[in-house]
Enzyme design. Sequence first.
Site: not given
Length: 341
Positions: A126, A128, A226, A285, A290
């Site tokens: 996941d 960022e 993603d 986040h 996450d």
Amino acid sequence: MEEIKENIHTKDVNVKMSNEKEDKKEKPCSRICPAEESASEVPPSQSNGDFSHPVYKEIALANGHINRMSRDELRIKLAELKLDTRGVKDVMKKRLKNHYKKQKLMQSAAEGGPTDTYYDYICVVDFEATCEEENPTGFLHEIIEFPMVLINTHTLEIVDTFQAYVKPQLNPQLSDFCVKLTGITQKTVDESDPFPEVLQLVVAWLQERELGTKYKYAILTDGAWDMSKFLNIQCRISRIRYPQFAKKWINIRKSYGNFYKVPRTQTKLSTMLEKLGMKYQGRPHCGLDDSRNIARIAIRMLQDGCQLRANERMHGGQLLSVPSSAPVEGAPPPHNPSSRD
């Protein structure tokens, strides 16, 4: 990046998506496919077989009885069977149905079970990425955190994690909004490696765990963004080829919706956790946190009898669904990225 992902439009990331003609051949990724829904109720060994065997009548009768049970009755029965009693009514019904299905199929010597026995490991990712409070048209999100959480599908446990921060190239200065949202500071990214070097660390981490060689594995994400958007665009920015090991993945939102028979609006990370009777652990986040929470959902789904399978893929820069009838394949062995030049 849940809110950011929800607000990303195709025009902002320059990714070619399936056109209408292609969608007629392969069902759109944002919809629940009837074939996938029925497949989740059918043991893999019988997905194309004959259902006249008496065991299927017994399963149907048990399902009918479970459908008539109240929430309290479901919780009492689950407790008697020493199964998890958390979650909304529909989740508890699904859990109880899969328990009885497993028992009946085991009695009839058919394949089945509560864990995904094809993949030895599932690797949750996941990202960022850079962002603005109001992303301008054409804004390119660059990956700034690359986390991975490894699930052993046989023990149903998180067995390892990886986390690396990334120095952005196009927009090296993080916005105040991005820092506040992700908790990633300017100092952190300034001191980090560029994406190609980080991807080499990722490949080495996967290779050390013999994924794709000794053990079968699959990538799992919270949505399609993603891999199809963030990773795809990042590889173009970094002028490296899209990694083969990430070309197919499990979109847990699609799997969750198909398995528990809920609409897409109920497949956000926070909603999935709530419906399963769980609370978010960590800092929202943060990519690693996450990923851990997504892994908790995947483990619960495996415990409830879901056979997680790759259901999305990248082909020629396009996001496509993987038909439920396609052969199940593990991700290939990871290799260091090659230049696009």
